[in-house]
Design a protein around this motif. Sequence first.
Motif, PDB file in Angstrom:
ATOM      1  N   ALA A   1       0.764  -1.208  -0.066  1.00  0.00           N
ATOM      2  CA  ALA A   1      -0.101   0.045   0.063  1.00  0.00           C
ATOM      3  C   ALA A   1       0.868   1.331  -0.060  1.00  0.00           C
ATOM      4  O   ALA A   1       0.521   2.271  -0.658  1.00  0.00           O
ATOM      5  N   THR A   2       2.181   1.358   0.541  1.00  0.00           N
ATOM      6  CA  THR A   2       2.838   2.492   0.761  1.00  0.00           C
ATOM      7  C   THR A   2       4.040   2.255  -0.006  1.00  0.00           C
ATOM      8  O   THR A   2       4.847   3.285  -0.370  1.00  0.00           O
ATOM      9  N   GLY A   3       4.480   0.897  -0.621  1.00  0.00           N
ATOM     10  CA  GLY A   3       5.717   0.839  -1.256  1.00  0.00           C
ATOM     11  C   GLY A   3       7.033   0.783  -0.302  1.00  0.00           C
ATOM     12  O   GLY A   3       8.060   1.073  -0.737  1.00  0.00           O
ATOM     13  N   LEU A   4       6.833   0.571   0.999  1.00  0.00           N
ATOM     14  CA  LEU A   4       8.082   0.645   1.849  1.00  0.00           C
ATOM     15  C   LEU A   4       8.278  -0.881   2.190  1.00  0.00           C
ATOM     16  O   LEU A   4       7.567  -1.803   2.152  1.00  0.00           O
ATOM     17  N   GLN A   5       9.732  -0.830   2.627  1.00  0.00           N
ATOM     18  CA  GLN A   5      10.134  -2.226   3.142  1.00  0.00           C
ATOM     19  C   GLN A   5      10.836  -1.997   4.328  1.00  0.00           C
ATOM     20  O   GLN A   5      11.437  -1.153   4.619  1.00  0.00           O
ATOM     21  N   LYS A   6      10.780  -3.201   5.041  1.00  0.00           N
ATOM     22  CA  LYS A   6      11.640  -3.168   6.385  1.00  0.00           C
ATOM     23  C   LYS A   6      12.375  -4.485   6.722  1.00  0.00           C
ATOM     24  O   LYS A   6      11.230  -5.305   6.340  1.00  0.00           O
ATOM     25  N   THR A   7      13.219  -4.644   7.192  1.00  0.00           N
ATOM     26  CA  THR A   7      13.958  -5.965   7.466  1.00  0.00           C
ATOM     27  C   THR A   7      14.039  -5.960   9.154  1.00  0.00           C
ATOM     28  O   THR A   7      14.394  -5.140   9.681  1.00  0.00           O
ATOM     29  N   ILE A   8      13.343  -7.260   9.480  1.00  0.00           N
ATOM     30  CA  ILE A   8      13.369  -7.313  11.122  1.00  0.00           C
ATOM     31  C   ILE A   8      14.170  -8.652  11.370  1.00  0.00           C
ATOM     32  O   ILE A   8      13.807  -9.610  10.936  1.00  0.00           O
TER      33      ILE A   8
ATOM     34  N   PRO B   1       6.930   1.866  12.491  1.00  0.00           N
ATOM     35  CA  PRO B   1       7.683   2.698  11.919  1.00  0.00           C
ATOM     36  C   PRO B   1       8.571   2.239  10.706  1.00  0.00           C
ATOM     37  O   PRO B   1       9.046   1.300  10.788  1.00  0.00           O
ATOM     38  N   GLY B   2       8.619   3.048   9.840  1.00  0.00           N
ATOM     39  CA  GLY B   2       9.333   2.650   8.401  1.00  0.00           C
ATOM     40  C   GLY B   2       8.835   1.954   7.486  1.00  0.00           C
ATOM     41  O   GLY B   2       9.143   1.364   6.730  1.00  0.00           O
ATOM     42  N   LEU B   3       7.580   1.356   8.077  1.00  0.00           N
ATOM     43  CA  LEU B   3       6.737   0.498   7.255  1.00  0.00           C
ATOM     44  C   LEU B   3       5.172   0.897   6.744  1.00  0.00           C
ATOM     45  O   LEU B   3       4.775   0.928   5.688  1.00  0.00           O
ATOM     46  N   THR B   4       4.719   1.408   7.803  1.00  0.00           N
ATOM     47  CA  THR B   4       3.078   2.132   7.574  1.00  0.00           C
ATOM     48  C   THR B   4       3.156   3.671   7.868  1.00  0.00           C
ATOM     49  O   THR B   4       2.076   4.015   7.491  1.00  0.00           O
ATOM     50  N   ASP B   5       4.062   4.277   8.503  1.00  0.00           N
ATOM     51  CA  ASP B   5       3.868   5.649   8.813  1.00  0.00           C
ATOM     52  C   ASP B   5       4.285   6.424   7.412  1.00  0.00           C
ATOM     53  O   ASP B   5       4.092   7.745   7.830  1.00  0.00           O
ATOM     54  N   GLY B   6       4.538   6.085   6.505  1.00  0.00           N
ATOM     55  CA  GLY B   6       5.034   7.080   5.441  1.00  0.00           C
ATOM     56  C   GLY B   6       4.396   6.267   4.048  1.00  0.00           C
ATOM     57  O   GLY B   6       3.747   5.327   3.882  1.00  0.00           O
ATOM     58  N   SER B   7       4.743   6.946   3.107  1.00  0.00           N
ATOM     59  CA  SER B   7       4.753   6.563   1.568  1.00  0.00           C
ATOM     60  C   SER B   7       5.724   6.521   0.673  1.00  0.00           C
ATOM     61  O   SER B   7       6.515   7.669   0.785  1.00  0.00           O
TER      62      SER B   7
END
Length: 316
Positions: free
Chosen positions: A9-16, A122-128
Motif C-alpha cells: 500500500a505504501t511501497g515501503l520495506q523493512k527488515t526485522i 515505523p518505517g513500514l506504515t507511517d509513510g509512503s
Amino acid sequence: MKLNIANPATGLQKTIDIEDERKVRIFYDKRISADVAVDSLGEEFKGYIMRIRGGNDKQGFPMKQGVLVPNRVKLLLSKGHSCYKPRRDGERRRKSVRGCIVGPDLSSLSLSIVKQGENDIPGLTDGSLPKSRGPIRATKIRRLFNLSPEDDVTQYVIRRRIEPKKEGAQVRYRPVRIQRLVTPEKQRRGLARVRKQQARRILASKQRATYMAMSREKRAEKAKVILEKKNELLQKPGVEVGKSGKLPKKTVRSLEPKRGTVKYIPSSLRMTYTGLKRVKREYNSEETSAQGAKGSATGKSSTKGKSSKSQTKGKK
C-alpha cells in the motif's frame, strides 16, 4: 531469522531480525502464499496478517513454489521455471532448490502485509514512497488521470527524478517516451504508407493485364503456326490420319515451335494415338527404302574398287 516485510500500500520495506525461535514458530509448516496472523511477534504487530512470499535457507538456496517438502532437493530445471535462468537456447540444468514449506533451517523469510493492524510500524506504515516511474502507454496514462481524447497526454507523464552527482548542481527530471501515441506526424506516415501500397497494387494489376495480353498473342501465334504445319502435312500424299481426322500426338508435338514461347496446345489440334502409329509406320517404310537405295549405290562403287586393286596385284 530475518523477516523481510513489504507493504504494497505504501511501497515501503523493512527488515526485522528475530533471534527468539519461539516467536517464529508460527510460520513453521506453512507453505508459500499462506496467510499468517503475526500477533506473537510483538505488541506493534497486533492485528496484522502477513502472507509468505518466499525465503532462503542458511546456505542461500531459494524456496520454490510447488515443491512440497521442508528440505532441499535437486530438480531438472529449464526455461520458464523459477530459480533458474538459462544461458543458452534449450538448456536444462539440475539445480538444488529449497521446498516451499517453512522450517527451522531458513535464514530469511519474505512477507507482505495483507491486513494492517491497530498500531503503525515505523518505517513500514507511517509513510509512503512515491512511484518513481508511471505508466508509459498513452491509453493507460489517460485512464490513470481520467483524461479525454482532446487532452495533451505529454503534460501528465510521471517524470523520474535524477539526483545530481556534484554538490550544488540542479536536480533534473527526465520524462519517459510515451508508447502508442498518435501524433500528426504518425498519421502522415500512415497515409504515405497506405498510398504507397495502393500504388503498388495498381502497378501490379497493370503489369498483369499486359502480361495476359502478351500471353494471349503468343498462344494465338503458336496455334496459327501449328495449324499451318498441320495443313501442309495433311496435303502430302500418303499421310494417314485417324478416324476422327486428326494427326498423332507426337506429330503435333514435332510441329510445335521451339522453346521460348508459351507451352499451350489448343484442344482442336490434339491428335490420336492410332494416327500416330500409321504416320510412324509410313515414315519408317520411306526411310528403309531410301537406305536400301543408298546401300545399292555404295555396293557398286565398292566392287569396282576391289576389282581395280586385284588387277594391280596380278601385274606385280
